[in-house]
Design a protein around this motif. Structure first.
Motif, PDB file in Angstrom:
ATOM      1  N   ILE A   1      -5.930  13.282 -21.325  1.00 54.74           N
ATOM      2  CA  ILE A   1      -7.361  13.014 -21.509  1.00 54.74           C
ATOM      3  C   ILE A   1      -7.607  11.655 -22.165  1.00 54.74           C
ATOM      4  N   PRO A   2      -6.901  11.300 -23.258  1.00 50.42           N
ATOM      5  CA  PRO A   2      -7.117   9.953 -23.830  1.00 50.42           C
ATOM      6  C   PRO A   2      -6.778   8.828 -22.858  1.00 50.42           C
ATOM      7  N   ILE A   3      -5.680   9.028 -22.085  1.00 48.97           N
ATOM      8  CA  ILE A   3      -5.305   7.996 -21.110  1.00 48.97           C
ATOM      9  C   ILE A   3      -6.377   7.860 -20.037  1.00 48.97           C
ATOM     10  N   TYR A   4      -6.921   9.000 -19.596  1.00 46.82           N
ATOM     11  CA  TYR A   4      -7.963   8.966 -18.575  1.00 46.82           C
ATOM     12  C   TYR A   4      -9.219   8.269 -19.097  1.00 46.82           C
ATOM     13  N   LYS A   5      -9.559   8.535 -20.359  1.00 45.51           N
ATOM     14  CA  LYS A   5     -10.731   7.868 -20.950  1.00 45.51           C
ATOM     15  C   LYS A   5     -10.538   6.358 -20.986  1.00 45.51           C
ATOM     16  N   VAL A   6      -9.340   5.933 -21.405  1.00 43.21           N
ATOM     17  CA  VAL A   6      -9.059   4.493 -21.455  1.00 43.21           C
ATOM     18  C   VAL A   6      -9.135   3.894 -20.053  1.00 43.21           C
ATOM     19  N   LEU A   7      -8.623   4.618 -19.053  1.00 38.26           N
ATOM     20  CA  LEU A   7      -8.650   4.137 -17.674  1.00 38.26           C
ATOM     21  C   LEU A   7     -10.087   3.987 -17.176  1.00 38.26           C
TER      22      LEU A   7
ATOM     23  N   ASP B   1     -12.832   3.650 -19.016  1.00 40.80           N
ATOM     24  CA  ASP B   1     -13.516   2.593 -19.773  1.00 40.80           C
ATOM     25  C   ASP B   1     -13.049   1.199 -19.367  1.00 40.80           C
ATOM     26  N   SER B   2     -11.816   1.096 -18.836  1.00 43.41           N
ATOM     27  CA  SER B   2     -11.322  -0.216 -18.415  1.00 43.41           C
ATOM     28  C   SER B   2     -12.038  -0.732 -17.164  1.00 43.41           C
ATOM     29  N   PHE B   3     -12.645   0.193 -16.399  1.00 38.44           N
ATOM     30  CA  PHE B   3     -13.410  -0.196 -15.205  1.00 38.44           C
ATOM     31  C   PHE B   3     -14.915  -0.199 -15.456  1.00 38.44           C
ATOM     32  N   ASP B   4     -15.330   0.286 -16.636  1.00 38.32           N
ATOM     33  CA  ASP B   4     -16.751   0.429 -16.930  1.00 38.32           C
ATOM     34  C   ASP B   4     -17.282  -0.847 -17.584  1.00 38.32           C
ATOM     35  N   LEU B   5     -18.223  -1.486 -16.946  1.00 38.91           N
ATOM     36  CA  LEU B   5     -18.798  -2.719 -17.470  1.00 38.91           C
ATOM     37  C   LEU B   5     -19.919  -2.464 -18.465  1.00 38.91           C
ATOM     38  N   LYS B   6     -20.228  -1.202 -18.700  1.00 41.29           N
ATOM     39  CA  LYS B   6     -21.209  -0.825 -19.712  1.00 41.29           C
ATOM     40  C   LYS B   6     -20.461  -0.247 -20.910  1.00 41.29           C
ATOM     41  N   THR B   7     -20.701  -0.787 -22.089  1.00 45.81           N
ATOM     42  CA  THR B   7     -20.042  -0.292 -23.288  1.00 45.81           C
ATOM     43  C   THR B   7     -20.414   1.158 -23.514  1.00 45.81           C
ATOM     44  N   ALA B   8     -19.403   2.022 -23.618  1.00 45.90           N
ATOM     45  CA  ALA B   8     -19.657   3.455 -23.782  1.00 45.90           C
ATOM     46  C   ALA B   8     -18.794   4.001 -24.901  1.00 45.90           C
ATOM     47  N   TYR B   9     -19.394   4.816 -25.748  1.00 41.75           N
ATOM     48  CA  TYR B   9     -18.666   5.467 -26.830  1.00 41.75           C
ATOM     49  C   TYR B   9     -18.757   6.975 -26.616  1.00 41.75           C
ATOM     50  N   GLY B  10     -17.970   7.449 -25.716  1.00 39.95           N
ATOM     51  CA  GLY B  10     -17.982   8.865 -25.373  1.00 39.95           C
ATOM     52  C   GLY B  10     -17.133   9.083 -24.145  1.00 39.95           C
ATOM     53  N   MET B  11     -17.015  10.331 -23.720  1.00 40.81           N
ATOM     54  CA  MET B  11     -16.172  10.686 -22.578  1.00 40.81           C
ATOM     55  C   MET B  11     -16.993  10.687 -21.304  1.00 40.81           C
ATOM     56  N   ARG B  12     -16.531   9.928 -20.317  1.00 37.27           N
ATOM     57  CA  ARG B  12     -17.168   9.906 -19.005  1.00 37.27           C
ATOM     58  C   ARG B  12     -16.125  10.184 -17.938  1.00 37.27           C
ATOM     59  N   LEU B  13     -16.523  10.945 -16.934  1.00 35.58           N
ATOM     60  CA  LEU B  13     -15.592  11.240 -15.847  1.00 35.58           C
ATOM     61  C   LEU B  13     -15.442  10.047 -14.923  1.00 35.58           C
ATOM     62  N   LEU B  14     -16.504   9.247 -14.767  1.00 37.97           N
ATOM     63  CA  LEU B  14     -16.482   8.077 -13.885  1.00 37.97           C
ATOM     64  C   LEU B  14     -17.182   6.919 -14.589  1.00 37.97           C
ATOM     65  N   PRO B  15     -16.801   5.678 -14.255  1.00 42.94           N
ATOM     66  CA  PRO B  15     -17.478   4.522 -14.863  1.00 42.94           C
ATOM     67  C   PRO B  15     -18.955   4.485 -14.486  1.00 42.94           C
ATOM     68  N   LYS B  16     -19.794   4.116 -15.449  1.00 44.25           N
ATOM     69  CA  LYS B  16     -21.228   4.012 -15.174  1.00 44.25           C
ATOM     70  C   LYS B  16     -21.518   2.806 -14.288  1.00 44.25           C
ATOM     71  N   GLN B  17     -20.820   1.700 -14.556  1.00 41.77           N
ATOM     72  CA  GLN B  17     -20.947   0.494 -13.730  1.00 41.77           C
ATOM     73  C   GLN B  17     -19.546  -0.024 -13.451  1.00 41.77           C
ATOM     74  N   PHE B  18     -19.032   0.267 -12.260  1.00 41.81           N
ATOM     75  CA  PHE B  18     -17.649  -0.063 -11.907  1.00 41.81           C
ATOM     76  C   PHE B  18     -17.480  -1.573 -11.715  1.00 41.81           C
ATOM     77  N   GLY B  19     -16.329  -2.083 -12.197  1.00 44.27           N
ATOM     78  CA  GLY B  19     -16.022  -3.495 -12.013  1.00 44.27           C
ATOM     79  C   GLY B  19     -14.612  -3.811 -12.477  1.00 44.27           C
ATOM     80  N   LEU B  20     -14.054  -4.892 -11.960  1.00 49.18           N
ATOM     81  CA  LEU B  20     -12.704  -5.323 -12.307  1.00 49.18           C
ATOM     82  C   LEU B  20     -12.699  -6.504 -13.267  1.00 49.18           C
ATOM     83  N   ASP B  21     -13.848  -6.816 -13.842  1.00 51.76           N
ATOM     84  CA  ASP B  21     -13.946  -7.998 -14.701  1.00 51.76           C
ATOM     85  C   ASP B  21     -13.062  -7.877 -15.941  1.00 51.76           C
TER      86      ASP B  21
END
Length: 279
Positions: A26-32, A34-54
């Motif tokens: 679960i922690p690894i999945y959260k880091v993964l 968040d690494s694609f999420d271009l919106k700063t998030a402090y919580g658990m999300r199943l998918l990035p809110k705004q996907f990007g490779l930046d």
């Protein structure tokens, strides 16, 4: 086919292993995510809110992270070969039954697994040898691993004695036997112990912190710590946020062994089992 009887122990064991796996994944999945999420998030999300490779672009294109990454690669490769060389040669010496003092040497090595000089004496020795503030200290120091040497010795002891006798009769020298018979038959053990060394070198942080003060010699783990602490954050590319860059750097740090491990898993399991179990 016989059906396996389900017992309370088996059910509880499966549940426990599932829970342990979730705790790790679960922690690894959260880091993964968040690494694609271009919106700063402090919580658990199943998918990035705004996907990007930046975030990954920011990590790979930053020159301050390239050299530490290269140092990690060089020290990991060089250290793994050094560790395997010391472990295999030391293990081969310990299975020479006719060698005088073999048991004394083996007991001396086992003694060092329980007692050692400690942090300060080790540092003084490294400083006296002139190894501090050089990459040699982080390559040579972890290469001397008695545990891996003992595993390799146990594996070598499982090689039939008749092969050594045949090689001796054919006029093969001890080192010839080592290179032509022992090493080719030890691929599983070499892969398993080599993977242990590689993971140890790649994740090394303590030795760099203790023996190296020159920031130009820091590896990726040291730079990753500075990045996570916010003191050495790479410049953002595109819409990448600080949180995105930090998580992307963590994924980059663990990615090499995530890719390598599936190819080594078969040899890793068989190598450790054979080397660790004596009949």
């Amino acid at each position: 086919m016989k059906k396996k009887n389900l017992t309370v122990f088996n059910v509880i064991s499966v549940i426990i292993f599932i829970l342990i796996s979730l705790i790790m994944l679960i922690p690894i999945y959260k880091v993964l995510v968040d690494s694609f999420d271009l919106k700063t998030a402090y919580g658990m999300r199943l998918l990035p809110k705004q996907f990007g490779l930046d975030g990954y672009i920011s990590v790979f294109t930053n020159p301050t992270l390239f050299q530490p990454f290269l140092i990690s690669c060089v020290t990991t490769i060089a250290g793994t070969f050094a560790g395997l060389a010391i472990s295999t040669l030391g293990a081969y010496v310990l299975i020479q039954w006719k060698m005088p003092g073999r048991k004394l040497l083996a007991n001396f090595l086992l003694f060092t697994m329980i007692f050692n000089g400690g942090m300060i004496p080790t540092y003084l020795v490294m400083k006296t040898l002139g190894l501090t503030n050089t990459l040699w200290v982080v390559i040579l120091l972890p290469a001397i691993n008695v545990y891996n040497l003992v595993l390799m010795r146990n594996f070598f002891e499982g090689i039939p004695a008749s092969l050594f006798e045949s090689a001796e009769i054919d006029g093969c020298s001890p080192m010839g036997t080592f290179f032509k018979i022992v090493l080719p038959l030890s691929k599983a053990a070499l892969t398993a112990i080599g993977l242990m060394f590689a993971v140890q070198y790649w994740n090394d942080y303590t030795n760099y912190k203790l023996y190296i003060t020159n920031e130009n010699l820091y590896n990726f783990q040291m730079k990753l710590r500075s990045l996570i602490m916010g003191s050495d954050l790479p410049s953002a590319v595109g819409s990448a946020t600080e949180n995105t860059i930090k998580n992307a750097a963590v994924i980059v740090a663990i990615l090499p062994f995530v890719i390598i491990y599936p190819f080594c898993q078969k040899y890793f399991i068989s190598g450790v089992n054979i080397g660790a179990v004596k009949e």
